[in-house]
Design an enzyme around this catalytic site. Sequence first.
Site, short mmCIF file in Angstrom:
data_model
loop_
_atom_site.label_atom_id
_atom_site.label_comp_id
_atom_site.label_asym_id
_atom_site.label_seq_id
_atom_site.Cartn_x
_atom_site.Cartn_y
_atom_site.Cartn_z
N ASP A 22 39.00 34.90 47.93
CA ASP A 22 39.08 36.24 48.53
C ASP A 22 38.04 37.19 47.91
O ASP A 22 37.96 37.32 46.69
CB ASP A 22 40.50 36.79 48.30
CG ASP A 22 40.78 38.01 49.16
OD1 ASP A 22 40.03 39.00 49.05
OD2 ASP A 22 41.76 37.98 49.93
N ARG A 53 37.97 40.17 47.56
CA ARG A 53 38.50 41.33 46.83
C ARG A 53 38.93 41.01 45.41
O ARG A 53 39.44 41.87 44.70
CB ARG A 53 39.67 41.93 47.61
CG ARG A 53 39.29 42.43 48.99
CD ARG A 53 40.51 42.65 49.86
NE ARG A 53 41.23 41.40 50.15
CZ ARG A 53 42.32 41.32 50.88
NH1 ARG A 53 42.86 42.42 51.38
NH2 ARG A 53 42.91 40.15 51.10
N HIS A 90 46.73 36.25 43.76
CA HIS A 90 46.80 37.67 44.08
C HIS A 90 47.79 37.91 45.20
O HIS A 90 47.92 37.10 46.12
CB HIS A 90 45.41 38.22 44.46
CG HIS A 90 44.86 37.66 45.74
ND1 HIS A 90 44.84 38.37 46.92
CD2 HIS A 90 44.33 36.45 46.04
CE1 HIS A 90 44.31 37.63 47.87
NE2 HIS A 90 44.00 36.45 47.37
CO CO Z 1 43.82 34.65 48.41
#
Ligand code: CO
Length: 216
Positions: free
Chosen positions: A44, A46, A98
């Site tokens: 990801d 982020r 996350h």
């Molecule tokens: Co992820």
Amino acid sequence: MEAYKQLLEGNKQWVKEMLDRDPEFFDKLAKGQQPQVLWIGCSDSRVPANEITRTLPGEVFVHRNIANMVVHTDMNMLSVLDYAVNVLHVRHVIVCGHYGCGGVKAAMSGQQFGLIDNWLRNIKDVYRLHAKELDSIVDEEARFNRLVEINVVEQVFDLTKTSIIQNAWRSRQEPFVHGWVYSLQTGIIKDLNVSFGSDSKLPNIYTMDASIVPIG
Ligand code: CO
């Protein structure tokens, strides 16, 4: 400006910033790396390992895949793990998941996503192992959050099931393995307190002797 050109522009500015801070920064890094940490995180965009831990190049060896999985047939992950543990001698291996992980969410749904379904099935297996707890959580968001956490814990255990980690523990009582979860909403990392430096918590079926014997 096109996105990829912005990256090159950003790189120029970053080099200048780093040299302003330490004129020898790149000279030192070019000589070699001695990271103390292997980070296994989600792909990801982020959740960039260095940025959220305020670490610099050279400090964290990184492996990322969808939903920060430790899959025992994954040659990529095994190669990174073996190199980090046996050549770089990292002191810590961190699995960092996350909240809001799209991979975990997809695994919870009954939908098809294509090839990735085969990867996500590993997360469905984690769900099945903990179905009693997860099914008892009525709120869907809370159940999703809990699966993110449980998935990290299972990946930490999957690390400890490897001969790579077990042999390292036997010879040098390291590395320590850890499970963390990052919050996209607050930026804060939560330590799930599943840190181990020995196989004492591992069910016997997974612990292996030092020597390799022929199967027969
Ligand atoms: Co992820």
